[in-house]
Motif scaffolding. Structure first.
Motif, mmCIF file in Angstrom:
data_model
loop_
_atom_site.group_PDB
_atom_site.id
_atom_site.type_symbol
_atom_site.label_atom_id
_atom_site.label_comp_id
_atom_site.label_asym_id
_atom_site.label_seq_id
_atom_site.Cartn_x
_atom_site.Cartn_y
_atom_site.Cartn_z
ATOM 1 N N ALA A 82 0.819 -1.216 0.000
ATOM 2 C CA ALA A 82 0.000 0.000 0.000
ATOM 3 C C ALA A 82 0.848 1.260 0.000
ATOM 4 O O ALA A 82 0.451 2.278 -0.568
ATOM 5 C CB ALA A 82 -0.935 0.005 1.205
ATOM 6 N N LEU A 118 -5.320 0.979 5.463
ATOM 7 C CA LEU A 118 -5.899 -0.226 4.868
ATOM 8 C C LEU A 118 -7.103 -0.682 5.678
ATOM 9 O O LEU A 118 -7.135 -0.515 6.899
ATOM 10 C CB LEU A 118 -4.884 -1.371 4.860
ATOM 11 C CG LEU A 118 -3.700 -1.247 3.937
ATOM 12 C CD1 LEU A 118 -2.707 -2.371 4.210
ATOM 13 C CD2 LEU A 118 -4.148 -1.283 2.493
ATOM 14 N N ALA A 176 -7.481 0.145 -0.008
ATOM 15 C CA ALA A 176 -6.424 1.086 0.355
ATOM 16 C C ALA A 176 -6.963 2.510 0.261
ATOM 17 O O ALA A 176 -7.649 2.858 -0.707
ATOM 18 C CB ALA A 176 -5.231 0.913 -0.575
#
Length: 131
Positions: A76, A84, A99
């Motif tokens: 991410a 997240l 994300a």
């Protein structure tokens, strides 16, 4: 018997090891376990997987979940995302996360300058943040 015991023991030890390491960028990504991402911008999805079995040995579910989260945080950071949210529980060593970019800044910034504590009232306990 000894010839079988050594490989089985080695397999059990390896299955308990954590192979996934959190990198510096991933350490700045948080996981919103409560799913609260109000005011955040969704920037994509991260899907990750790890081995949940080594031979006939099933790995510890908590270790698998921890490795999946670590991989997702590392991934991410390159999107760039700073938060997240798991889309569900891990299944067969795989998990998907949404994300988000929340603009929360570096992790721990809120802890460095905590908001002032409310005034204590008589008969109540007073709490202080732990640093």
């Amino acid at each position: 018997m000894k010839k079988i015991l050594l490989p089985v023991s080695a397999l059990a030890l390896l299955a308990g090891c954590t192979w996934v390491k959190l990198d510096d960028a991933g350490s700045r990504v948080r996981v919103a376990y409560d799913g609260r991402v109000g005011g955040c911008e969704r920037v994509g999805e991260v899907s990750v997987s790890v081995k949940d079995r080594v031979g006939l040995y099933e790995r510890n579910g908590l270790k698998v979940k921890d490795e999946l989260e670590t991989l997702a945080r590392n991934e991410a950071a390159g999107m760039p995302a700073d938060t997240l949210v798991a889309k569900g529980e891990p299944h067969n060593g795989a998990q998907a996360f949404d994300a988000y970019r929340c603009g929360a800044g570096p992790r721990g910034a809120a802890r460095e300058n905590p908001p002032p504590a409310p005034p204590a009232r008589g008969g109540e306990a007073e709490t202080f943040p732990v640093r």
